[in-house]
Design a protein around this motif. Structure first.
Motif, PDB file in Angstrom:
ATOM      1  N   ARG A  73       0.816  -1.228   0.000  1.00 42.07           N
ATOM      2  CA  ARG A  73       0.000   0.000   0.000  1.00 42.07           C
ATOM      3  C   ARG A  73       0.849   1.279   0.000  1.00 42.07           C
ATOM      4  NH1 ARG A  73      -0.430  -1.655   5.572  1.00 42.07           N
ATOM      5  NH2 ARG A  73       0.014   0.084   6.987  1.00 42.07           N
ATOM      6  N   PHE A  74       2.064   1.181  -0.520  1.00 42.75           N
ATOM      7  CA  PHE A  74       2.903   2.370  -0.557  1.00 42.75           C
ATOM      8  C   PHE A  74       2.278   3.497  -1.378  1.00 42.75           C
ATOM      9  CE2 PHE A  74       6.982   0.553   1.071  1.00 42.75           C
ATOM     10  CZ  PHE A  74       7.232   1.582   1.936  1.00 42.75           C
ATOM     11  N   ASP A  75       1.523   3.117  -2.394  1.00 34.72           N
ATOM     12  CA  ASP A  75       0.880   4.151  -3.219  1.00 34.72           C
ATOM     13  C   ASP A  75      -0.568   4.393  -2.812  1.00 34.72           C
ATOM     14  OD1 ASP A  75       0.062   1.682  -3.948  1.00 34.72           O
ATOM     15  OD2 ASP A  75       0.269   1.980  -6.114  1.00 34.72           O
ATOM     16  N   ARG A  76      -0.955   3.845  -1.636  1.00 30.74           N
ATOM     17  CA  ARG A  76      -2.322   4.058  -1.145  1.00 30.74           C
ATOM     18  C   ARG A  76      -2.334   5.199  -0.139  1.00 30.74           C
ATOM     19  NH1 ARG A  76      -5.268  -0.633  -2.469  1.00 30.74           N
ATOM     20  NH2 ARG A  76      -4.180  -1.546  -4.253  1.00 30.74           N
ATOM     21  N   LYS A  77      -3.528   5.642   0.191  1.00 31.18           N
ATOM     22  CA  LYS A  77      -3.670   6.752   1.121  1.00 31.18           C
ATOM     23  C   LYS A  77      -3.310   6.335   2.546  1.00 31.18           C
ATOM     24  CE  LYS A  77      -7.111   9.326  -1.527  1.00 31.18           C
ATOM     25  NZ  LYS A  77      -8.431  10.001  -1.522  1.00 31.18           N
ATOM     26  N   LEU A  78      -2.926   7.325   3.331  1.00 26.40           N
ATOM     27  CA  LEU A  78      -2.553   7.083   4.723  1.00 26.40           C
ATOM     28  C   LEU A  78      -3.797   6.670   5.520  1.00 26.40           C
ATOM     29  CD1 LEU A  78       0.107   7.631   6.527  1.00 26.40           C
ATOM     30  CD2 LEU A  78      -1.186   9.579   7.362  1.00 26.40           C
ATOM     31  N   VAL A  79      -3.646   5.612   6.317  1.00 27.27           N
ATOM     32  CA  VAL A  79      -4.757   5.105   7.115  1.00 27.27           C
ATOM     33  C   VAL A  79      -4.575   5.566   8.558  1.00 27.27           C
ATOM     34  CG1 VAL A  79      -5.980   3.060   7.923  1.00 27.27           C
ATOM     35  CG2 VAL A  79      -5.017   3.101   5.605  1.00 27.27           C
ATOM     36  N   VAL A  80      -5.543   6.370   9.053  1.00 27.57           N
ATOM     37  CA  VAL A  80      -5.536   6.866  10.430  1.00 27.57           C
ATOM     38  C   VAL A  80      -6.661   6.158  11.174  1.00 27.57           C
ATOM     39  CG1 VAL A  80      -5.748   8.880  11.929  1.00 27.57           C
ATOM     40  CG2 VAL A  80      -4.644   9.101   9.693  1.00 27.57           C
ATOM     41  N   THR A  81      -6.307   5.400  12.200  1.00 25.55           N
ATOM     42  CA  THR A  81      -7.280   4.553  12.883  1.00 25.55           C
ATOM     43  C   THR A  81      -7.521   5.025  14.306  1.00 25.55           C
ATOM     44  OG1 THR A  81      -6.625   2.643  11.554  1.00 25.55           O
ATOM     45  CG2 THR A  81      -7.759   2.188  13.621  1.00 25.55           C
TER      46      THR A  81
ATOM     47  N   GLU B 186      -7.905  14.585   1.703  1.00 20.80           N
ATOM     48  CA  GLU B 186      -7.654  14.084   0.349  1.00 20.80           C
ATOM     49  C   GLU B 186      -6.704  12.877   0.342  1.00 20.80           C
ATOM     50  OE1 GLU B 186      -5.971  15.704  -3.957  1.00 20.80           O
ATOM     51  OE2 GLU B 186      -6.149  17.056  -2.240  1.00 20.80           O
ATOM     52  N   ASN B 187      -5.706  12.871   1.228  1.00 23.13           N
ATOM     53  CA  ASN B 187      -4.696  11.808   1.244  1.00 23.13           C
ATOM     54  C   ASN B 187      -4.826  10.889   2.452  1.00 23.13           C
ATOM     55  OD1 ASN B 187      -3.151  12.771  -1.131  1.00 23.13           O
ATOM     56  ND2 ASN B 187      -2.761  14.550   0.191  1.00 23.13           N
ATOM     57  N   ILE B 188      -5.999  10.891   3.077  1.00 27.53           N
ATOM     58  CA  ILE B 188      -6.186  10.152   4.328  1.00 27.53           C
ATOM     59  C   ILE B 188      -7.455   9.306   4.260  1.00 27.53           C
ATOM     60  CG2 ILE B 188      -6.760  10.402   6.786  1.00 27.53           C
ATOM     61  CD1 ILE B 188      -4.948  12.731   6.944  1.00 27.53           C
ATOM     62  N   ILE B 189      -7.402   8.144   4.927  1.00 29.80           N
ATOM     63  CA  ILE B 189      -8.589   7.350   5.199  1.00 29.80           C
ATOM     64  C   ILE B 189      -8.742   7.301   6.718  1.00 29.80           C
ATOM     65  CG2 ILE B 189      -9.713   5.101   4.980  1.00 29.80           C
ATOM     66  CD1 ILE B 189      -7.973   4.554   2.550  1.00 29.80           C
ATOM     67  N   LEU B 190      -9.880   7.777   7.210  1.00 26.68           N
ATOM     68  CA  LEU B 190     -10.153   7.729   8.647  1.00 26.68           C
ATOM     69  C   LEU B 190     -10.916   6.445   8.967  1.00 26.68           C
ATOM     70  CD1 LEU B 190     -11.270  11.345   9.678  1.00 26.68           C
ATOM     71  CD2 LEU B 190      -9.233  10.105  10.442  1.00 26.68           C
ATOM     72  N   ILE B 191     -10.494   5.752  10.032  1.00 22.50           N
ATOM     73  CA  ILE B 191     -11.145   4.504  10.415  1.00 22.50           C
ATOM     74  C   ILE B 191     -11.625   4.598  11.854  1.00 22.50           C
ATOM     75  CG2 ILE B 191     -10.742   2.069  10.958  1.00 22.50           C
ATOM     76  CD1 ILE B 191      -9.002   1.813   8.591  1.00 22.50           C
ATOM     77  N   ASP B 192     -12.870   4.189  12.060  1.00 21.31           N
ATOM     78  CA  ASP B 192     -13.420   4.031  13.404  1.00 21.31           C
ATOM     79  C   ASP B 192     -13.565   2.539  13.652  1.00 21.31           C
ATOM     80  OD1 ASP B 192     -14.609   4.353  15.848  1.00 21.31           O
ATOM     81  OD2 ASP B 192     -16.571   4.928  15.057  1.00 21.31           O
ATOM     82  N   THR B 193     -13.052   2.054  14.754  1.00 21.83           N
ATOM     83  CA  THR B 193     -13.070   0.611  15.046  1.00 21.83           C
ATOM     84  C   THR B 193     -14.104   0.292  16.122  1.00 21.83           C
ATOM     85  OG1 THR B 193     -11.307   0.905  16.678  1.00 21.83           O
ATOM     86  CG2 THR B 193     -10.650   0.302  14.439  1.00 21.83           C
ATOM     87  N   PRO B 194     -14.529  -0.970  16.192  1.00 23.81           N
ATOM     88  CA  PRO B 194     -15.444  -1.372  17.276  1.00 23.81           C
ATOM     89  C   PRO B 194     -14.796  -1.160  18.635  1.00 23.81           C
ATOM     90  CG  PRO B 194     -15.386  -3.040  15.541  1.00 23.81           C
ATOM     91  CD  PRO B 194     -14.286  -2.068  15.239  1.00 23.81           C
TER      92      PRO B 194
END
Length: 588
Positions: free
Chosen positions: A59-67, A136-144
């Motif tokens: 995922r080097f070319d994927r968006k940054l994942v913030v969890t 734009e360059n981020i994916i925000l994740i909410d976890t259980p």
């Protein structure tokens, strides 16, 4: 610009491969110490880390994942809504668990494709907003929730989500931030992220008195979290997520007690830092390095816990091995008379190969006589036929005995006993050594004597080889010393002189036509024989003084003892190797 991005990506992937190589080497070291019980768990952690790095490279070319990770009631769903700019993106409320699946927020559905593939569509819900330019360059994740009533089903999903993350936002409830269960749950995960990839958020700060929050709660929590995790997060922020919603829907009884809120600082960190183009590559590289460092520190920490026991076991094993080898070497003395006789025969065989002239011939004859033994004299003695037969039998018997003595010298009289002495010595000490190893968290199977260093016939074979090398070296040295050209000349010269003189007289009289009598030749023969025997007897005296049987035995044995003392036979022991490997891990 595109070439620069590709070059950066290639360099990053190369560095990740280097990190993976280091972790594989660490895993290989752990695989080599199966008797040490912590090795299995640490090796599994290495395997998990390699899997994480494989996913990271993908995922080097994927968006940054913030969890976002937090327990029930910490307000992480509200925090995601506030960061994303939508009040209802992630369900929030009093029903528990509020978040039943992983929720990913991004600009386009395709951005979360890899997350869906890894987590499974049944475990993730994707929400998009094309207008969310700040992300734009981020994916925000909410976890259980980490402590929900569906914990058994949620924990594996949370684990998977964290391993696919680049930044971890740990959310705590400001009303009860120092929850040991939540802190302990996050401990193994936070060590996988470097300081800049780890953010701690204390939510619902608006419900606490500002003075208490500023003077007591936050300072104590800051110290608490750093001590509990032994790491430095990028920031420890006090926020009120609900205050940032368009419609916070405050309960009149629980209105904010103050306006202290570091949400803007959190949002700035995410929007201005994490959201930068190309930042994801740097962050992932840093996480990869941090992952490797964490593993090395974990292994080093576990190994250092047993340093005292491992050092004690090493000393015990070295001492027992040295003593056992000395006792085994003592067995090579064997039957002193038989061993000395065999070495004496071997010495004369060495001299027979080196000596020339009449004395050399007699040395060769004497070497053969030593092999046949004293029975030869009885065989050649005239007289009673019964005694002659007894002499023949004696010659055969003594030949067998001499041959046995020579063989004993070749392999070391007592070589068969050496292994027994070695094994008995090791076996008597091994129970104490095994208990020390078990105290160092080795498997109880080390109590088996077969685990002892050097157990088996190879030690006897090794000692026999040491004996043979020492014997050949001493015999060769003594043979050279006693076969010098000057020494051969001195002992052969009297015989050669008498033989030459008799030959000269014979030749002179022959050419002058004078026939010498038989008495002349008889007297010449006996004179030559007597001088030859006298020279040989004197040579035997010199040999006895310089390299007597007992002296040779002592010198050979001294070489064996010296060689045994210098032997590092422990290095071939599996248990010793594993102990040394663990000791090496403490300093690696």
């Amino acid at each position: 610009m595109m070439m620069d991005a590709q070059t950066t990506r290639l360099r990053a992937m190369a560095e990740v491969e280097t990190v993976k190589s280091d972790i594989r080497a660490l895993a290989q070291s752990l695989a080599g110490i199966p008797l040490w019980r912590p090795a299995a768990g640490l090796q599994k952690t290495c395997d998990e880390a390699l899997l994480m790095l494989d996913r990271l490279a993908e995922r080097f070319d994927r968006k940054l994942v913030v969890t976002l990770v937090g327990p029930c009631g910490s307000g992480k769903s509200t925090l995601l809504n506030a960061l994303a700019g939508g009040d209802a993106l992630s369900p929030a409320g009093h029903r528990r668990p509020t978040t039943r699946r992983v929720l990913a927020f991004c600009r386009q559905t395709a951005d979360a494709g890899q997350l869906v593939d890894r987590l499974g569509p049944e475990n993730i819900l994707v929400r998009t907003s094309a207008s969310a330019e700040a992300l734009e360059n981020i994916i925000l994740i909410d976890t259980p929730d980490t402590d929900s009533t569906h914990q058994d089903r949620h924990i594996p999903v949370i684990h998977q989500a964290i391993t696919l993350s680049d930044v971890l936002v740990c959310v705590f409830d400001g009303e009860n931030p120092r929850r040991r269960d939540h802190t302990d749950f996050l401990a193994p995960y936070v060590r996988l992220f470097s300081g800049e990839s780890l953010v701690v958020v204390v939510n619902k700060c608006d419900r606490l008195a500002e003075s208490e929050l500023t003077d007591t709660i936050l300072p104590e929590f800051d110290r608490y979290i750093r001590d509990a995790w032994s790491t430095e997060p990028a920031a420890v922020l006090c926020v009120s997520a609900r205050s940032q919603l368009d419609d916070p829907a405050w309960d009149p009884a629980t209105l904010p007690k103050h306006g202290r809120d570091q949400f803007d600082q959190l949002r700035q960190l995410i929007v201005d830092t994490f959201n930068r183009s190309g930042y994801s590559v740097d962050r992932r590289l840093e996480n990869a390095r941090n992952l490797s460092t964490y593993l090395e520190e974990s292994v080093r920490s576990e190994a250092r816990k047993e340093k005292a026991h491992l050092d004690a076991a090493s000393r015990q094993m070295a001492a027992s091995e040295a003593d056992a080898m000395r006792q085994a070497a003592d067995a090579f003395r064997g039957n002193g008379a038989s061993l000395a006789h065999g070495i004496n025969v071997r010495l004369y065989q060495q001299l027979a190969q080196r000596w020339l002239g009449p004395v050399g011939w007699l040395v060769a004859v004497w070497a053969r006589i030593l092999v046949f033994g004293t029975g030869l004299a009885s065989l050649l003695r005239f007289g009673n036929p019964v005694r002659q037969m007894a002499g023949a039998v004696s010659a055969i018997r003594h030949y067998a005995g001499s041959k046995k003595s020579t063989d004993a010298a070749d392999r070391g009289a007592g070589a068969g006993v050496a292994l027994n002495r070695y094994d008995k010595s090791i076996a008597s000490r091994w129970p104490d050594i095994a208990e020390t190893l078990i105290a160092a968290r080795f498997s109880p199977t080390v109590r088996e004597v077969r685990r002892a260093p050097g157990h088996g016939e190879e030690i006897g074979q090794h000692l026999a080889q040491v004996w043979n090398e020492a014997l050949e070296d001493e015999l060769s040295r003594s043979g050279r010393r006693l076969s010098g050209g000057l020494l051969q000349l001195v002992f052969n010269l009297p015989v050669l002189g008498v033989l030459g003189y008799a030959g000269w007289l014979t030749a002179v009289n022959f050419f002058s036509g004078t026939i010498l009598s038989g008495d002349f030749f008889l007297h010449a023969f006996w004179t030559i024989a007597l001088v030859l025997l006298l020279s040989f007897f004197l040579l035997q005296g010199v040999i006895r003084l310089a390299a007597g049987k007992e002296r040779l035995v002592e010198r050979v044995f001294a070489q064996v003892r010296e060689a045994v003392d210098d032997q590092d036979s422990l290095s071939e022991s599996p248990v010793w190797k594993q102990v040394k490997t663990i000791q090496g891990l403490t300093d690696s």
